[in-house]
Design a protein around this motif. Structure first.
Motif, mmCIF file in Angstrom:
data_model
loop_
_atom_site.group_PDB
_atom_site.id
_atom_site.type_symbol
_atom_site.label_atom_id
_atom_site.label_comp_id
_atom_site.label_asym_id
_atom_site.label_seq_id
_atom_site.Cartn_x
_atom_site.Cartn_y
_atom_site.Cartn_z
ATOM 1 N N TRP A 30 0.844 -1.217 0.000
ATOM 2 C CA TRP A 30 0.000 0.000 0.000
ATOM 3 C C TRP A 30 0.873 1.259 0.000
ATOM 4 N N LEU A 33 2.458 1.842 -3.341
ATOM 5 C CA LEU A 33 1.452 2.316 -4.293
ATOM 6 C C LEU A 33 1.167 3.800 -4.086
ATOM 7 N N ALA A 41 5.608 -1.952 -5.486
ATOM 8 C CA ALA A 41 4.346 -2.388 -4.899
ATOM 9 C C ALA A 41 4.038 -3.817 -5.311
ATOM 10 N N THR A 45 3.343 -7.353 -3.226
ATOM 11 C CA THR A 45 2.101 -8.123 -3.401
ATOM 12 C C THR A 45 2.401 -9.573 -3.765
ATOM 13 N N THR A 107 -6.574 -8.010 -1.322
ATOM 14 C CA THR A 107 -5.990 -6.672 -1.249
ATOM 15 C C THR A 107 -4.740 -6.585 -2.110
ATOM 16 N N ILE A 111 -4.039 -4.123 -5.183
ATOM 17 C CA ILE A 111 -2.902 -3.196 -5.272
ATOM 18 C C ILE A 111 -2.158 -3.423 -6.577
ATOM 19 N N GLU A 114 -4.037 -1.749 -9.304
ATOM 20 C CA GLU A 114 -3.851 -0.307 -9.203
ATOM 21 C C GLU A 114 -2.494 0.120 -9.766
ATOM 22 N N SER A 115 -1.448 -0.663 -9.469
ATOM 23 C CA SER A 115 -0.110 -0.324 -9.953
ATOM 24 C C SER A 115 -0.042 -0.447 -11.479
#
Length: 794
Positions: A30, A33, A41, A45, A107, A111, A114-115
């Motif tokens: 997180w 990110l 990130a 993960t 989660t 992430i 999102e990255s």
């Protein structure tokens, strides 16, 4: 049944006691990110996924079982078996079980998506969001504000909005509400729909729970504590605004009604306070379908709308806007009043905004009642305005005025014929002039002094801004300077009228401090007030008075003085007219190429009056035997070739030509006198009887030249000779016909038969019904006698 409940409670406690803290790899992912370190990130993960993904998949089955337990718990609760404490947890049971690996895995996947999106890898990010939405429907992420959010739902949102301009941000109710507000400002209906619905979906339950826990409006300091209530109600309000803008009134009412259900919800105003969303929504419902709209609910906005409603004679609008302003801001206004002991310094007037606007709204209510013919009710309202002694109201021309003083003015004048109107300097000056013309000197003092009190400071400011005399075209821009100086001038006139010459002189001398002021003349230009005031000082205590200073007035006065043999008056008025209007007269003369049409002579007023004044000065000097000066004045009058002067008998005569006649006859015994047709005809008869054929020629032809057109008009009105009692009405016809007859007589005596016949024939053909007065007491028919004369010649 009791045993079954105990088993369920045991299972619940087992699951809840096995919850572990979030994986450190997830936390570090997180953070990376957030720093936009997308590759880093994903490194974290991957570590998390390697550790927890296998177990997470196993937990999916456990989640389904937990859901079944939830459903059973809900059933037991409906039967009254479970306690309230267990009930508080059962609905979120699936979130509270030992599903650490499931949550961390989902989660981490989120992430990673999102990255990928942050690096612009949209297709990979899209696939990842789709996988999360499908596979992790029961995974949750902890929100620091005290609850979990469903990762699959958020992933689906990301998937839905990826190729659009929309973004739910951090999903906070505040964020979504702000985005909805911005969409409303941008008229982006899709954005409004997305953000408001998301906020309502996520937080409405919390909002209603907050509402149920409130029984009184929260204190200002505690308003933010009800964040969900505030934001959900605001989102319903925004939806109402959206439908209202789209013209869907029924849908707008539905949304506003939902907002009103969330009582005590407030919305933050950037000016520094909260406003009640339910109340504003109710206002919207009440005003749908009408022309009324409270706008942004600022006191300034409401007061401005009330002013406009008053100007439009919209009583309902005045009531709506003023009452709303008073309801919202009177408490704040009273607080301000207790802190204010003096009028505000220049530049700081708006600091007391609530006090100013509340006092102004009361004043507007008084104005409305006064216009409705309710003076007693108006007095009560004006009395309330006086409570705000230091409140000021903005004048659109650029300054503030004291509202309490204006209210006191109303109280002083209610029931009288006096009224300060809109308090503009222009209005007050016009009323002062009207009072002066009506010889209402109390009215003059009332209006003129009010104008001076309100605008003297502004007038001095404008006066100091001048380094040289302004061009006349700049006059209108200096309204305060002009009107204040004019009011001093009018006051001087009023004191002069009551023979208080000392006070009058003081007022005129005040004009000297405003030396650049000009006053508008209704004929179309400005005159210098200081110069006019100096004239008044010069004439104080004398019988002379320039009055309104128009060219017509000055010329008339000069004529009257000539007739009454007041030589000083002739000179005063004529010279003043020439000084004021000669430039305009020369301009008119230069633009004229032909004589003006009959009936339009007055358009050249300056040309006519200035030429006439030169002529009068010529007459004055002739009487005084000042021949050289007389010739000079006649010569100047003769330069205005197109100037006309009004004859009281009902027509204009050419002043320039008359002046030229004076010069042409200079040194002879000939004189056209007053140029009347009867005068010229009598002089022609006298010259004929004296054998002065040149005199006959001069007087008869001058009469014909001046009055032939009028004579022809009169001839056309007759079908026979007028009866003796009516014959004088046709004076021009009679005199011109007679003059042609006299010319015939003169030529006949000189032996010029041709010219004699021509003159007689003109009298017969063109002026057949002309009659000549015989001193013995009757009229004789000119054409009949002329016919006899023709026969004698033949």
């Amino acid at each position: 049944m009791q045993r079954k409940a105990a088993i369920l409670l045991g299972i619940f406690l087992f699951f809840t006691t096995t919850i572990l803290s979030a994986d450190e790899n997830t936390d570090q992912a997180w953070q990376a990110l957030t720093r936009k370190e997308y590759a880093k990130a994903r490194t974290f993960t991957q570590k998390c996924l390697k550790k927890s993904k296998k177990k997470a998949l196993q937990q999916k089955d456990l989640i389904e079982k937990a859901k079944a337990l939830n459903d059973q718990a809900a059933e037991l609760l409906s039967e009254g078996v479970l306690t309230a404490e267990i009930d508080q947890n059962h609905a979120g049971f699936a979130k509270m079980i030992a599903n650490r690996e499931l949550n961390d895995t989902a989660t981490s996947e989120f992430i990673e998506a999102e990255s990928l999106k942050g690096e612009g890898k949209k297709n990979e990010a899209r696939n990842k969001y789709g996988e999360i939405a499908r596979e992790y429907k029961h995974a949750f992420c902890w929100d620091p504000r005290g609850w979990y959010w469903n990762i699959a739902e958020v992933a689906q949102d990301k998937l839905d909005t990826m190729d659009t301009q929309y973004d739910y941000g951090d999903y906070k109710s505040e964020t979504l509400t702000v985005k909805a507000w911005n969409s409303l400002k941008d008229k982006d209906h899709q954005g409004i729909e997305l953000y408001t619905r998301k906020c309502i979906k996520l937080y409405e339950k919390k909002a209603r729970a907050m509402k149920d826990g409130i029984s009184v409006p929260p204190a200002k300091s505690a308003a933010f504590a009800n964040w969900a209530l505030n934001d959900v109600a605001t989102c319903y309000y925004i939806q109402g605004e959206r439908y209202l803008a789209a013209g869907d009134q029924e849908k707008a009412k539905e949304m506003f009604s939902k907002a009103t259900e969330l009582g005590f919800a407030v919305c933050w105003d950037p000016q520094g306070w909260h406003w009640n969303v339910a109340e504003v929504s109710k206002d919207k419902i009440d005003n749908i379908g009408t022309k009324y709209e409270y706008g942004d609910y600022k006191s300034e906005t409401l007061t401005t709308k009330a002013w406009k409603a008053l100007e439009e004679k919209d009583s309902k609008g005045v009531d709506l806007y003023t009452n709303k302003c008073l309801y919202l801001f009177e408490k704040e206004a009273k607080n301000m009043k207790t802190r204010v002991a003096t009028d505000p310094d220049e530049g700081k007037e708006t600091e007391n905004w609530a006090m100013n606007d509340v006092a102004t709204c009361y004043y507007l209510q008084g104005e409305k009642l006064l216009k409705e013919g309710k003076p007693e009710e108006a007095k009560k309202i004006y009395a309330k305005v006086k409570e705000y002694a230091h409140a000021v109201c903005w004048n659109p021309k650029g300054w503030f005025f004291n509202v309490a003083e204006a209210a006191q003015d109303r109280l002083d004048t209610i029931g009288s014929k006096y009224d300060f109107g809109d308090y503009q300097s222009k209005t007050l000056t016009a009323k002062a002039w009207e009072s002066m013309l009506a010889k209402d000197y109390f009215g003059v003092w009332l209006y003129a002094k009010k104008c001076i009190k309100l605008f003297h400071k502004e007038a001095l400011k404008i006066e100091k801004s001048f380094k040289k005399n302004p061009a006349m075209k700049e006059g209108p821009d200096n309204w305060a300077l002009n009107d204040v100086a004019t009011c001093y001038f009018i006051l001087g006139r009023s004191y002069e009228a009551v023979k208080n010459y000392d006070q009058s002189k003081q007022m005129y001398e005040q004009c000297g401090k405003l030396s650049h002021a000009v006053c508008y003349n209704p004929q179309g230009w400005y005159f210098n007030v200081l110069a006019a005031a100096q004239d008044r000082i010069d004439l104080l205590g004398t019988p002379y008075d320039y009055e309104d200073g128009t060219s017509k007035t000055l010329t008339t006065k000069s004529w009257n003085c000539l007739l009454s043999k007041d030589n000083k008056g002739v000179e005063l008025y004529a010279n003043k007219c020439i000084k004021l209007y000669e430039a305009e007269a020369l301009k008119m003369q230069s633009l004229q190429t032909t004589p003006v049409n009959q009936g339009a002579e007055a358009v050249n007023w300056a040309l006519n009056d200035v030429a006439t004044c030169y002529y009068l000065l010529g007459e004055l000097n002739l009487i005084q035997n000042n021949d050289l000066k007389a010739k000079e004045m006649y010569g100047k009058a003769a330069q205005f070739g197109f100037a006309m002067c009004w004859d009281p008998q009902g027509w204009y005569f050419k002043v320039g030509e008359t002046a030229k006649d004076k010069l042409d006859l200079w040194g002879t015994s000939y004189n056209y006198g007053d140029y009347k047709s009867v005068t010229l005809t009598n002089k022609a008869w006298q010259a004929l009887n004296a054998g002065d054929y040149k005199g006959v020629d001069l007087y008869a032809k001058k009469c014909a030249y001046l009055y032939e057109e009028k004579a022809r008009t009169m001839q056309g009105e007759l079908s026979g000779f007028a009866k003796p009692g009516f014959a004088p009405m046709y004076w021009a016809l009679n005199d011109v016909g007679t003059c042609y007859f006299i010319l015939g007589e003169s030529y006949q005596k000189q032996g010029d038969a041709f010219k004699a016949r021509e003159a007689y024939q003109t009298a017969i053909d063109n002026f057949r019904y002309a009659q000549c007065w015989d001193p013995r007491g009757w009229y004789w028919k000119v054409s009949v006698v002329a016919q006899t004369k023709l026969k004698d010649i033949q």
